[in-house]
Design a protein around this motif. Structure first.
Motif, PDB file in Angstrom:
ATOM      1  N   ILE A   1       0.849  -1.203   0.000  1.00 53.67           N
ATOM      2  CA  ILE A   1       0.000   0.000   0.000  1.00 53.67           C
ATOM      3  C   ILE A   1       0.880   1.247   0.000  1.00 53.67           C
ATOM      4  CG2 ILE A   1      -1.668   1.306   1.390  1.00 53.67           C
ATOM      5  CD1 ILE A   1      -2.750  -1.450   2.346  1.00 53.67           C
ATOM      6  N   LYS A   2       0.564   2.191  -0.882  1.00 49.44           N
ATOM      7  CA  LYS A   2       1.344   3.431  -0.994  1.00 49.44           C
ATOM      8  C   LYS A   2       0.959   4.395   0.127  1.00 49.44           C
ATOM      9  CE  LYS A   2       3.421   2.402  -4.841  1.00 49.44           C
ATOM     10  NZ  LYS A   2       4.856   2.086  -4.806  1.00 49.44           N
ATOM     11  N   ILE A   3       1.950   5.202   0.538  1.00 49.00           N
ATOM     12  CA  ILE A   3       1.703   6.203   1.571  1.00 49.00           C
ATOM     13  C   ILE A   3       1.687   7.574   0.896  1.00 49.00           C
ATOM     14  CG2 ILE A   3       2.495   7.164   3.768  1.00 49.00           C
ATOM     15  CD1 ILE A   3       1.827   4.122   3.832  1.00 49.00           C
ATOM     16  N   GLY A   4       0.508   8.205   0.886  1.00 43.63           N
ATOM     17  CA  GLY A   4       0.385   9.534   0.293  1.00 43.63           C
ATOM     18  C   GLY A   4       0.182  10.577   1.373  1.00 43.63           C
TER      19      GLY A   4
ATOM     20  N   PRO B   1       3.666  25.035   0.322  1.00 46.31           N
ATOM     21  CA  PRO B   1       4.829  24.253  -0.126  1.00 46.31           C
ATOM     22  C   PRO B   1       6.107  24.636   0.627  1.00 46.31           C
ATOM     23  CG  PRO B   1       3.523  24.925  -2.012  1.00 46.31           C
ATOM     24  CD  PRO B   1       2.922  25.611  -0.828  1.00 46.31           C
ATOM     25  N   ALA B   2       6.307  25.933   0.911  1.00 45.72           N
ATOM     26  CA  ALA B   2       7.534  26.357   1.612  1.00 45.72           C
ATOM     27  C   ALA B   2       7.582  25.775   3.022  1.00 45.72           C
ATOM     28  CB  ALA B   2       7.595  27.879   1.656  1.00 45.72           C
ATOM     29  N   MET B   3       6.448  25.781   3.688  1.00 44.26           N
ATOM     30  CA  MET B   3       6.406  25.197   5.046  1.00 44.26           C
ATOM     31  C   MET B   3       6.671  23.699   4.980  1.00 44.26           C
ATOM     32  SD  MET B   3       2.966  27.158   6.322  1.00 44.26           S
ATOM     33  CE  MET B   3       2.859  28.952   6.180  1.00 44.26           C
TER      34      MET B   3
ATOM     35  N   ASP C   1       5.376   8.471   0.258  1.00 43.51           N
ATOM     36  CA  ASP C   1       5.770   8.288  -1.137  1.00 43.51           C
ATOM     37  C   ASP C   1       5.381   9.476  -2.003  1.00 43.51           C
ATOM     38  OD1 ASP C   1       6.655   5.606  -0.628  1.00 43.51           O
ATOM     39  OD2 ASP C   1       4.529   5.057  -0.455  1.00 43.51           O
ATOM     40  N   PHE C   2       4.459  10.285  -1.513  1.00 42.27           N
ATOM     41  CA  PHE C   2       4.034  11.450  -2.291  1.00 42.27           C
ATOM     42  C   PHE C   2       3.517  12.527  -1.336  1.00 42.27           C
ATOM     43  CE2 PHE C   2       0.899  13.897  -4.841  1.00 42.27           C
ATOM     44  CZ  PHE C   2       1.726  14.279  -5.896  1.00 42.27           C
ATOM     45  N   SER C   3       3.908  13.768  -1.633  1.00 41.52           N
ATOM     46  CA  SER C   3       3.419  14.885  -0.827  1.00 41.52           C
ATOM     47  C   SER C   3       2.987  16.009  -1.747  1.00 41.52           C
ATOM     48  CB  SER C   3       4.530  15.422   0.084  1.00 41.52           C
ATOM     49  OG  SER C   3       4.938  14.425   0.973  1.00 41.52           O
TER      50      SER C   3
ATOM     51  N   TYR D   1     -11.590  21.056  -0.950  1.00 37.69           N
ATOM     52  CA  TYR D   1     -11.533  20.557  -2.334  1.00 37.69           C
ATOM     53  C   TYR D   1     -10.752  19.235  -2.367  1.00 37.69           C
ATOM     54  CZ  TYR D   1     -13.259  25.126  -3.623  1.00 37.69           C
ATOM     55  OH  TYR D   1     -14.047  26.246  -3.736  1.00 37.69           O
ATOM     56  N   PRO D   2     -11.083  18.365  -3.295  1.00 42.66           N
ATOM     57  CA  PRO D   2     -10.467  17.026  -3.308  1.00 42.66           C
ATOM     58  C   PRO D   2      -9.175  16.944  -4.138  1.00 42.66           C
ATOM     59  CG  PRO D   2     -12.252  17.118  -4.908  1.00 42.66           C
ATOM     60  CD  PRO D   2     -12.203  18.485  -4.252  1.00 42.66           C
ATOM     61  N   TYR D   3      -8.729  18.074  -4.700  1.00 41.22           N
ATOM     62  CA  TYR D   3      -7.681  17.997  -5.737  1.00 41.22           C
ATOM     63  C   TYR D   3      -6.347  17.450  -5.241  1.00 41.22           C
ATOM     64  CZ  TYR D   3     -11.221  21.165  -7.505  1.00 41.22           C
ATOM     65  OH  TYR D   3     -12.412  21.740  -7.848  1.00 41.22           O
ATOM     66  N   MET D   4      -5.988  17.747  -3.990  1.00 42.87           N
ATOM     67  CA  MET D   4      -4.697  17.230  -3.499  1.00 42.87           C
ATOM     68  C   MET D   4      -4.741  15.706  -3.440  1.00 42.87           C
ATOM     69  SD  MET D   4      -3.400  19.843  -0.528  1.00 42.87           S
ATOM     70  CE  MET D   4      -4.836  19.687   0.513  1.00 42.87           C
ATOM     71  N   ILE D   5      -5.881  15.169  -3.001  1.00 43.10           N
ATOM     72  CA  ILE D   5      -6.018  13.702  -2.954  1.00 43.10           C
ATOM     73  C   ILE D   5      -5.945  13.138  -4.365  1.00 43.10           C
ATOM     74  CG2 ILE D   5      -7.646  11.805  -2.505  1.00 43.10           C
ATOM     75  CD1 ILE D   5      -8.539  13.291  -0.006  1.00 43.10           C
ATOM     76  N   TRP D   6      -6.624  13.816  -5.292  1.00 43.40           N
ATOM     77  CA  TRP D   6      -6.627  13.313  -6.666  1.00 43.40           C
ATOM     78  C   TRP D   6      -5.215  13.354  -7.278  1.00 43.40           C
ATOM     79  CZ3 TRP D   6     -11.867  15.934  -8.367  1.00 43.40           C
ATOM     80  CH2 TRP D   6     -12.927  15.176  -7.837  1.00 43.40           C
ATOM     81  N   ASN D   7      -4.419  14.340  -6.858  1.00 47.21           N
ATOM     82  CA  ASN D   7      -3.020  14.354  -7.309  1.00 47.21           C
ATOM     83  C   ASN D   7      -2.265  13.138  -6.780  1.00 47.21           C
ATOM     84  OD1 ASN D   7      -1.642  16.913  -8.758  1.00 47.21           O
ATOM     85  ND2 ASN D   7      -3.594  17.475  -7.824  1.00 47.21           N
ATOM     86  N   ASN D   8      -2.558  12.755  -5.549  1.00 49.92           N
ATOM     87  CA  ASN D   8      -1.963  11.518  -5.005  1.00 49.92           C
ATOM     88  C   ASN D   8      -2.352  10.326  -5.869  1.00 49.92           C
ATOM     89  OD1 ASN D   8      -0.741  11.474  -1.931  1.00 49.92           O
ATOM     90  ND2 ASN D   8      -2.048  13.251  -2.259  1.00 49.92           N
ATOM     91  N   LEU D   9      -3.653  10.221  -6.170  1.00 41.57           N
ATOM     92  CA  LEU D   9      -4.151   9.069  -6.940  1.00 41.57           C
ATOM     93  C   LEU D   9      -3.511   9.053  -8.330  1.00 41.57           C
ATOM     94  CD1 LEU D   9      -7.968   9.019  -6.030  1.00 41.57           C
ATOM     95  CD2 LEU D   9      -6.035   7.964  -4.838  1.00 41.57           C
TER      96      LEU D   9
END
Ligand SMILES: *Cc1c(COP(=O)(O)O)cnc(C)c1O
Length: 617
Positions: free
Chosen positions: A110-113, A120-122, A138-140, A152-160
């Protein structure tokens, strides 16, 4: 048709995997508002936690009694950032069980997102600090000008996207704020709220340790209630419960695997039919009653005109059959049942239990009802007033000659009641032309709706005269008829609202497909592929083809073992049905529901593979 499983777990950062209690941003917000002349409490600072930091500042500003200008907001944000950057690295402690849990998840492939409310700077600082301590997802991703933050769901969708996951239901979002839960719900993934060390709880380790037990459990209950209201799928105390959650989700995903039910009902139904159930409806509402009325009218018009009425009834098909027999016959009326299967026998039990005056003719289970025998009986016994039979006997798949039986009974002036449960919406039943008095069917057979609703289509004249026939109050068709017609679509008792909405959609789907001609064609094609395909393997129907329905077929099992065959087919996504004959080993295949010739071809292939394997073994 492989079962789905969890492929990624997407964690929030502060308050979830690092920074117990999520304290890093708090002082920043307080300092930020101090810089523009406002004293805010820690509680106010914490309230919008989880969303992007600039939106967080705006949300706090909205709580103040005075309006704040955009310029002030930007000034407060600058002050917030100064404080935060000065202290953020001191707030990167890894929370309990995070290392063990993420390691165990990775061991399962299982991937860790991750997603966050930090910029982003923080995040650059937080990621580096966490990595030093052994935690590296594995992804941030962090919200910025291009990617809106929570809810909004976009950060999760970027993980997917990064992990190459097509179905969001194969991912889990874990967080410590209601904003996390909302983000996960909007992304359509599973959501988990974590209680201990969360921003929602807002306590340091020392504060937790110092709190009296009752006080702590009260605070935890409040956090639980907030996650629950936000719609969390799971709520856990700590990260060590996450593996158990993943197991439970995988179990649920495997239950929901896209199986094809090759059974006589309930059937595989279309997504739109199940989806229609998502609306909760009040029963006396005019809009709902209008839906009920439209269902009643559409069902009637599938096979009859306005001299007939459809009476919907809560319960499976048997409820409608029993109501039909008990309400549409008067007390001392002699009923003749024609029985060539289990459903015919069930009607005898119903008539017996209500002490009806009945008799029956019994026929071979794999033969249709014999017209000659019926003729002799009707000729000899003029006391009979009603003839009742099953159109398609689902026990074996035998199709009884509806037209011939009805015409014969009518030529003697008898009333005719039909159990058309499995044939309705698959066969052309000219109820009006044949002068059938009533028939019973249900939502979960060839209308391809869901179980829980049945109905009787009957002559209005017959229903009008059935006022005090029923021995049962719940199954009183007359009473129900009054509510549905005179009452404008009203069920007498609690209506299965969601099932009715699904039936409404199922009828829409029936029309969309092209009504009876198209549905019948699909079923016939399905049936043909099964019989021909299995025939090549030496597996043959036990009913002669001229008496065989194109709905359900009983096959000779030969030397095959039903349970082994069942399990082998189930592992490939097909559910088959045991036979009901006592004289020989059989199994049954339905080919109705949301199933297509391509599914039938796949099933034949799966049976072939099983047969080859079992012969080789
Ligand atoms: C399905 C069916 C029924 C109704 O059975 P339930 O178990 O009540 O759903 C009645 N008659 C026939 C012929 C059927 O196929």
């Amino acid at each position: 048709m492989m079962a789905k499983s969890i492929k990624a777990v997407i964690f929030d950062w502060a308050g979830t995997t690092v920074d117990y209690g999520c304290f890093a941003p708090i002082k920043g917000f307080v300092d930020g508002f101090k810089s523009i002349g406002f004293d805010i409490t820690n509680e106010m600072a914490r309230k919008p936690m989880g969303i992007s930091k600039i939106e967080h500042i705006r949300a706090i500003a909205a709580m103040l009694s005075e309006p704040i200008t955009e310029k002030q907001i930007l000034r407060a944000y600058d002050a917030f950032e100064n404080t935060l950057f000065a202290s953020i690295e001191r707030h990167c402690d890894i929370k309990d069980y995070v290392l063990q849990t993420t390691e165990a998840l990775r061991a399962r492939g299982i991937k860790i997102g991750s997603t966050t409310g930090y910029t982003p700077a923080m995040m650059e600082r937080v990621i580096a600090k966490a990595a030093e301590q052994g935690y590296s997802p594995d992804f941030s991703i962090a919200p910025d000008k291009r990617i809106k933050g929570r809810p909004y769901p976009y950060m999760i969708w970027n993980n997917l996207m990064h992990f190459g996951i097509a179905d969001a239901r194969e991912s889990v979002k874990i967080g410590d704020t209601t904003a996390d839960i909302c983000e996960g719900k909007n992304a359509d993934c599973w959501t988990v709220g974590i209680i201990m060390g969360s921003s929602e709880l807002g306590l340091t380790r020392n504060e937790v340790a110092a709190l009296p037990v009752a006080e702590l459990s009260g605070r935890k209950a409040a956090v639980r209630a907030a996650y629950y209201k936000a719609g969390a799928d799971y709520i856990v105390d700590d990260m060590n419960e996450v593996l158990g959650v993943i197991d439970d989700i995988n179990r649920r995903l495997s239950l929901n695997a896209s199986r094809k039910l090759l059974t006589p009902g309930p059937l595989t139904t279309r997504y739109a039919v199940k989806h229609a159930m998502l609306t909760d409806h009040c029963t006396w509402d005019d809009e709902y009653k209008a839906v009920t009325t439209s269902v009643v009218n559409d069902i009637t018009h599938i096979c009859a005109g306005d001299d007939y009425a459809t009476v919907l009834l809560q319960g499976s098909g048997s409820y409608a059959v029993e109501a039909m027999i008990n309400c549409l016959c008067i007390e001392n009326e002699r009923i003749l049942f024609l029985v060539n299967g289990e459903y015919g026998k069930r009607m005898l039990t119903m008539a017996g239990n209500s002490h009806r005056d009945y008799e029956y003719l019994s026929f071979d289970m794999i033969q249709p009802i014999d017209i000659e025998m019926l003729n002799n009986k009707l000729k000899a016994d003029s006391a009979i007033s009603t003839v009742v039979f099953v159109h398609c006997e689902t026990t074996t798949g035998v199709l009884n000659p509806l037209k011939e039986i009805t015409r014969l009974a009518k030529s003697y002036g008898k009333k005719v009641l039909v159990d058309a449960m499995s044939s309705f919406a698959a066969y052309d039943i000219d109820i009006q032309g044949l002068d059938i008095d009533a028939l019973a069917a249900s939502s979960n057979k060839c209308l391809e709706g869901l179980p829980g609703l049945s109905f009787v289509i009957a002559k209005k004249k017959l229903l009008d005269g059935s006022r005090s026939n029923s021995l049962s109050h719940s199954l009183d068709l007359y009473d129900q008829y009054q509510g549905l017609y005179a009452g404008g679509g009203k069920f007498r008792f609690t209506s299965p609202t969601n099932v009715l909405l699904a039936l409404r959609q199922a009828i829409n789907e029936y029309k969309k497909e092209g009504g009876l001609p198209a549905r019948r064609m699909r079923y016939m094609e399905n049936h043909k592929i099964l019989v021909e395909g299995l025939g090549k393997l030496g597996i043959r129907p036990i009913v002669a083809s001229e008496h065989q329905s194109y709905i359900i077929t009983t096959f000779d099992l030969g030397s095959l073992d039903f349970h082994a065959l069942y399990e082998a087919l189930k592992s490939k996504g097909f559910i088959i049905y045991p036979g009901k004959l006592t004289s020989m080993p059989t199994f049954r295949l339905g080919n109705i529901g949301d199933v297509y010739p391509s599914d039938m071809a796949e099933l034949v292939k799966a049976v072939e593979e099983y047969v080859c394997l079992s012969q080789a073994g």
